[in-house]
Design a protein around this motif. Structure first.
Motif, PDB file in Angstrom:
ATOM      1  N   VAL A  43       1.057  -1.166  -0.004  1.00  0.00           N
ATOM      2  CA  VAL A  43      -0.010  -0.037   0.116  1.00  0.00           C
ATOM      3  C   VAL A  43       0.795   1.332   0.044  1.00  0.00           C
ATOM      4  O   VAL A  43       0.211   2.260  -0.228  1.00  0.00           O
ATOM      5  N   ALA A  44       2.205   1.188   0.137  1.00  0.00           N
ATOM      6  CA  ALA A  44       3.004   2.169   0.293  1.00  0.00           C
ATOM      7  C   ALA A  44       4.656   1.908  -0.020  1.00  0.00           C
ATOM      8  O   ALA A  44       4.796   0.674  -0.193  1.00  0.00           O
ATOM      9  N   PRO A  45       5.272   2.787  -0.576  1.00  0.00           N
ATOM     10  CA  PRO A  45       6.505   2.309  -0.972  1.00  0.00           C
ATOM     11  C   PRO A  45       7.394   1.770   0.165  1.00  0.00           C
ATOM     12  O   PRO A  45       7.489   2.154   1.362  1.00  0.00           O
ATOM     13  N   GLU A  46       8.051   0.518  -0.240  1.00  0.00           N
ATOM     14  CA  GLU A  46       8.619  -0.033   0.803  1.00  0.00           C
ATOM     15  C   GLU A  46       9.852   0.476   1.597  1.00  0.00           C
ATOM     16  O   GLU A  46      10.382   1.608   1.008  1.00  0.00           O
ATOM     17  N   ASN A  47      10.013   0.291   2.961  1.00  0.00           N
ATOM     18  CA  ASN A  47      11.141   0.814   3.744  1.00  0.00           C
ATOM     19  C   ASN A  47      10.773   2.301   3.828  1.00  0.00           C
ATOM     20  O   ASN A  47      11.812   3.060   3.965  1.00  0.00           O
ATOM     21  N   THR A  48       9.640   2.830   3.915  1.00  0.00           N
ATOM     22  CA  THR A  48       9.309   4.347   4.113  1.00  0.00           C
ATOM     23  C   THR A  48       8.548   4.697   5.409  1.00  0.00           C
ATOM     24  O   THR A  48       8.009   3.433   5.832  1.00  0.00           O
ATOM     25  N   LEU A  49       8.637   5.857   5.892  1.00  0.00           N
ATOM     26  CA  LEU A  49       7.684   5.920   7.010  1.00  0.00           C
ATOM     27  C   LEU A  49       6.176   5.589   6.660  1.00  0.00           C
ATOM     28  O   LEU A  49       5.507   5.138   7.549  1.00  0.00           O
ATOM     29  N   ALA A  50       5.850   5.896   5.519  1.00  0.00           N
ATOM     30  CA  ALA A  50       4.481   5.607   5.084  1.00  0.00           C
ATOM     31  C   ALA A  50       4.251   3.937   5.249  1.00  0.00           C
ATOM     32  O   ALA A  50       3.093   3.607   5.663  1.00  0.00           O
ATOM     33  N   ALA A  51       4.984   3.086   4.806  1.00  0.00           N
ATOM     34  CA  ALA A  51       4.811   1.762   4.778  1.00  0.00           C
ATOM     35  C   ALA A  51       4.811   1.370   6.380  1.00  0.00           C
ATOM     36  O   ALA A  51       3.965   0.452   6.599  1.00  0.00           O
ATOM     37  N   PHE A  52       5.632   1.902   7.118  1.00  0.00           N
ATOM     38  CA  PHE A  52       5.793   1.545   8.421  1.00  0.00           C
ATOM     39  C   PHE A  52       4.812   1.903   9.197  1.00  0.00           C
ATOM     40  O   PHE A  52       3.995   1.267   9.980  1.00  0.00           O
ATOM     41  N   GLY A  53       4.201   3.085   8.899  1.00  0.00           N
ATOM     42  CA  GLY A  53       3.096   3.640   9.430  1.00  0.00           C
ATOM     43  C   GLY A  53       1.785   2.853   9.359  1.00  0.00           C
ATOM     44  O   GLY A  53       0.911   2.636  10.170  1.00  0.00           O
ATOM     45  N   ALA A  54       1.668   2.440   7.804  1.00  0.00           N
ATOM     46  CA  ALA A  54       0.418   1.756   7.575  1.00  0.00           C
ATOM     47  C   ALA A  54       0.481   0.405   8.238  1.00  0.00           C
ATOM     48  O   ALA A  54      -0.626   0.048   8.810  1.00  0.00           O
TER      49      ALA A  54
END
Length: 534
Positions: free
Chosen positions: A303-314
């Motif tokens: 759902v979000a680019p890997e290894n980014t804050l967005a992916a971890f937050g999701a």
């Protein structure tokens, strides 16, 4: 208003325990209409050190008489009575409980101890499951008086005391043992509690002997932190007259300022972002969190680019037990989160991370290749991830080795930098290192306090032997390079089994049946749902 605390002897055998419970009941019966608030000590129905498994049967045999005496005292004295006892909170589930009765003898509510020392769990066999999720400190209001509660070990946790203060109690009731604590420490501790909560404190404890300087010392403290009276090591009922129990300590709002309540003076400038991560967003540490688990590989990367804050937050927002991330170092020594050494697959740049400065990496777009909605997303530093998500999930931290270095040991200075960041953000209990033999060698030597997870390569079918060699707590098998014999060997050596990876919900049950403890997945939610439906 008269505050009363019953203090009974701590018992060292069953006969003395019987006498102590009887004394508590007798003291409740002696209370008269001059008493307004009455408190009993911790474990009033079982005030002794019991062999494993004997506390609950003893408590059950003495609970009915104790609670009957408490209700009778409330009605007879027209008083508010709080009793701490081993309570059957649910069928066959027993908890360290303070129950408070109104002046008509009706139960107004219960408080369950929030912080349980090991003996209560392992020897007394009391339930602690309720402590594993967020619970705001209980405030029970009777006749306009707001009561807060602490039980023994709870009093040591300043973060919890600050939360009680936020709930604005008028009286904090402390039922306690604290058998090993010096009485001067008990004074200081309860003065601090009253002052910071801007509330009266009434404490009831157990006497450790007539001449003991440990334990005991039931007391009353004013919101100013003034000890209004204390009971030392006596046995009986401590009584103390106070004025309006809703009285608050007023102080100047800095030098020459107007008078405001002391708790407001503290609260107005509280900088919570500078404190240890705590509160409803945090989870249990790796050693406490149960299994099986789902680990969001490089975050929720579908759902979000890997290894980014967005992916971890999701992933964290959806309830991931663990998140996995990869750490590489820039040419100027900054640990960043990225799987590939080469930049082309995940960014609009070219080249190698280890040969690029952090400043130059930050100029690149790490979102557009996933989708235009993420255009402009930057590569995160490891510190940025910790600053945003410390203790929100367990981190499976894959330390990548520089292929060009050809090292036999992950560099000491890099390991020490990673550990310093973990310590800075209080993440040590919520992380484990994953990597190849060079990472495990370095971790065992320079950071043995951090759990280790043996990676599969090189030679994936020798992973368990390498895990044993480097005293790893976990292994991470790599599909399809593993078999049941390897899982069984890991289990025989008390090694936890990760599996990278499973994105097929239909296979989740088979993996768990085979003995896999943590499943890494690229599609977190589909695998989470599959596990929850088993």
């Amino acid at each position: 208003m008269k505050l009363c605390a019953i203090q009974i002897p701590f018992a060292y055998n069953l006969d003395d325990a019987e006498k102590s419970v009887a004394l508590a009941i007798d003291e409740l019966k002696k209370c008269d209409s001059s008493c307004d608030i009455i408190l009993t000590p911790e474990y009033t129905n079982a005030p002794a050190a019991f062999p494993q498994g004997e506390c609950i049967p003893f408590a059950k045999a003495h609970t009915e008489k104790l609670l009957a005496a408490a209700r009778d005292a409330a009605i007879r004295c027209n008083a508010i009575v709080a009793v701490n006892y081993v309570c059957e909170a649910e069928p066959d589930i027993f908890r360290n409980t303070t129950e408070i009765f109104d002046r008509q003898g009706n139960s107004a509510g219960r408080f369950f101890k929030q912080h349980l020392p090991r003996a209560e769990k392992n020897i007394n066999l009391l339930d602690e499951e309720y402590t594993r999720s967020f619970r705001s400190p209980d405030i029970i209001e009777i006749d306009g008086i707001r009561f807060g509660f602490l039980i023994c070990y709870d009093t040591y946790f300043s973060e919890y005391v600050a939360h009680i203060a936020h709930r604005k109690p008028d009286v904090v009731l402390v039922s306690s043992f604290q058998r090993a604590e010096r009485q001067d420490i008990l004074r200081m501790q309860n003065q601090h509690l009253a002052f910071n909560c801007n509330a009266y404190v009434l404490r009831a404890s157990v006497s450790m002997g007539e001449n003991s300087v440990l334990g005991g010392n039931s007391m009353a403290v004013s919101p100013e932190g003034t000890i209004l009276g204390e009971f030392g090591s006596q046995v009986g009922t401590f009584m103390c007259e106070v004025g309006d129990v809703k009285h608050k300590y007023m102080r100047s709002n800095s030098f020459g300022g107007k008078l405001i309540p002391n708790d407001q003076f503290v609260e107005q400038s509280r900088a919570t972002w500078a404190y240890r991560p705590c509160g409803s967003m945090t989870v249990e540490g790796d050693a406490k969190m149960g299994y099986p688990r789902i680990c969001a590989h490089r975050g929720f990367k579908t759902v979000a680019p890997e290894n980014t804050l967005a992916a971890f937050g999701a992933a964290i927002a959806m309830g991931a037990d663990e998140i996995e991330m990869d750490i590489r170092f820039t040419s100027d020594g900054v640990p960043v989160v990225a799987h590939d050494s080469f930049l082309e697959r995940v960014s609009n740049g070219t080249g190698i991370i280890e040969e690029t400065t952090f400043a130059d990496l930050r100029k690149l777009d790490f979102g557009s290749r996933f989708g235009e909605r993420f255009a402009g997303v930057k590569i995160p530093t490891f510190e940025e991830v910790l600053a945003k998500f410390a203790r929100h999930a367990i981190i499976n931290l894959h330390l990548k080795t520089d292929e060009k270095e050809g090292c036999t040991e992950f560099p000491k200075e890099k390991m020490e930098l990673i550990v310093s960041l973990l310590e800075k953000y209080d993440q040590q209990d919520h992380v484990y290192f994953m990597g190849d033999y060079s990472v495990m060698e370095s971790a065992l030597k320079y950071a043995p306090q951090i759990p280790r997870c043996m990676g599969a390569f090189p030679n994936p079918f020798e992973i368990v032997d390498r895990a044993i060699k480097y005293q790893c707590q976990k292994v991470q098998f790599f599909t399809p390079h593993y078999n049941q014999e390897m899982i069984d060997k890991a289990k025989a050596n008390n090694i936890i089994c990760n599996l990278y990876f499973c994105d097929d919900p239909a296979k989740v049950g088979d993996h768990l049946m085979a003995g896999i403890d943590t499943i890494l997945t690229n599609d977190y939610w589909s695998i989470r749902r599959a596990m929850d439906e088993l």
